[in-house]
Design an enzyme around this catalytic site. Sequence first.
Site, PDB file in Angstrom:
ATOM      1  N   HIS A 163       0.833  -1.217   0.000  1.00 19.52           N
ATOM      2  CA  HIS A 163       0.000   0.000   0.000  1.00 19.52           C
ATOM      3  C   HIS A 163       0.863   1.260   0.000  1.00 19.52           C
ATOM      4  CE1 HIS A 163      -3.244  -2.794   1.175  1.00 19.52           C
ATOM      5  NE2 HIS A 163      -2.331  -3.300   2.004  1.00 19.52           N
ATOM      6  N   SER A 284      14.790  21.215 -16.936  1.00 19.30           N
ATOM      7  CA  SER A 284      13.571  21.980 -17.170  1.00 19.30           C
ATOM      8  C   SER A 284      13.928  23.270 -17.912  1.00 19.30           C
ATOM      9  CB  SER A 284      12.914  22.318 -15.828  1.00 19.30           C
ATOM     10  OG  SER A 284      12.104  23.469 -15.956  1.00 19.30           O
ATOM     11  N   LYS A 290      16.117  21.874 -11.793  1.00 17.64           N
ATOM     12  CA  LYS A 290      15.475  20.573 -11.985  1.00 17.64           C
ATOM     13  C   LYS A 290      16.354  19.548 -12.680  1.00 17.64           C
ATOM     14  CE  LYS A 290      11.738  19.409 -11.345  1.00 17.64           C
ATOM     15  NZ  LYS A 290      10.473  19.725 -12.029  1.00 17.64           N
ATOM     16  N   GLU A 297      10.034   8.250 -17.139  1.00 13.18           N
ATOM     17  CA  GLU A 297       8.636   8.641 -17.375  1.00 13.18           C
ATOM     18  C   GLU A 297       8.181   8.230 -18.766  1.00 13.18           C
ATOM     19  OE1 GLU A 297       7.895  12.866 -15.777  1.00 13.18           O
ATOM     20  OE2 GLU A 297      10.065  12.665 -15.898  1.00 13.18           O
TER      21      GLU A 297
END
Length: 485
Positions: A163, A284, A290, A297
């Site tokens: 979980h 970024s 960043k 991804e």
Amino acid sequence: MSEAEGSAPKLWGGRFSGSVDAEVDRFTRSFSFDHVLAPYDLVASIGHAVMLTEQGVLDRATGDEIVEGLASMLDDLESGALMVSGDFEDVHAWIESTLSERIGDAGKKLHTARSRNDQVAVAQRLWLRDQLEGSVRELLTFADLLVEVATSERETALPGYTHLQRGQPVSLAHHLLAYVWMLDQDASRLRRAHSAAGTCPLGAGALAGTTFDIDPARSAELLGFERVFNNSMFAVADRDYVVEASFACSLLQVHLSRWAEEVVLWSSTEVGFAQLDDSVAKGSSIMPQKKNPEPAEVLRGKAGRVIGDLVAHLVQLKGLPLTYNSDLQEDKEALFDAVATARGSLCVATALQRGLRFSRERMAAALYGGFVTATDLADGLVRRGLSFRDAHEQTGAAVRLAESQKCELWELSLADLASVCPLADQEIFAALDPQQSLAAHNSPGGPAPARVDQQIAQARAALEVHRLWLQRRQPMPVLERLANR
Ligand code: ARG
């Protein structure tokens, strides 16, 4: 590719007095994507011509001329002297036209006793088998790397999650090996799809076989297939191997996506279990600080695309009457995409794993704050004679006590612990240390370093089976014939 309509040499036309509408013609062509089948179609065509010659359907001189012509095309394709281009309906039209340009009228005899329906099916199967072998090879590179990393992380404890809440200590090795077992099954599935594509449809003709005295088993043998079709209608209509391959790619992609999600999570500032090397991160355009896990991804996102390809195949086949229907032409782009995406994803996953720097300190720190050895306390009390349910209850009280003292279970004093768990003794107390807990989880397939050693040996053996399968793949007899002529 030039798309000037009207001038295309067609494989039909005798029955037509008018010409096909240019827009309709463009819409129904497949040359812009099926050109990748060219080398496979050439090899299959050579097999077909050899079989026809052996059977006496083609005379030897004609057969030899055709084989030489096709072989020269294959050589020229490889060297780059010949391009698969021009104004054609599909790759099959290109082959016949180019062959006839090279050897004249003999080229027009190649299509004896076959149809584009068995021709496309055989070429696509050969293409797929070749690709799937490449995918298994790429998969093994990634799986080998995970096993290698696991060997040096056997003692690296971190929380295992359920979980997404801290559950019990595991090792990084154990965690990574779970993905190796997924990949092991993926390799089996890719191999099953390879086997499903191992039935040779050549000789099924358009749908009803042929009146010529052909030998489909010989064609199959020449092209390295395991089996020959039993039913000519099934042979030209069957695309189960396409579905099986895209399913194998989809599930593989789902596994890569799950792993990629761990990379995203682990490389976040919040979790910090890993840092990304510059080679596998991107920046970024506005936020200068960043470092984004973009390869992970994109890997995660590709799963949707490959699953889409699988769904496209299933929907194309559903409700399709026997036998060949032009809907089947639409299987190609989705199949090519599924296979290429999965294979490319494996490459990127390997690069990504190489660029991951694990933080053992952050993993160790995460063992604090989640009472990850509470189950060990309950197990210890059970060993002293308590029922598991009562032990669960008492351990819950110990957790509450530690929470109120803002400390870990293993940081309580033995006296405090015994105040809520009367059976707790020094031995039970010592077992609450996460590293002790890890070693104690020594059941078969468990995370204890000693068990993980066994698991690593098992994983290596499992991967070796796939490697041997690859090594045992034989070149197609027809290609050996060409090399020896
Ligand atoms: N381009 C077609 C395909 O990819 C080849 C088979 C065409 N057969 C036919 N009867 N039109 O499926």
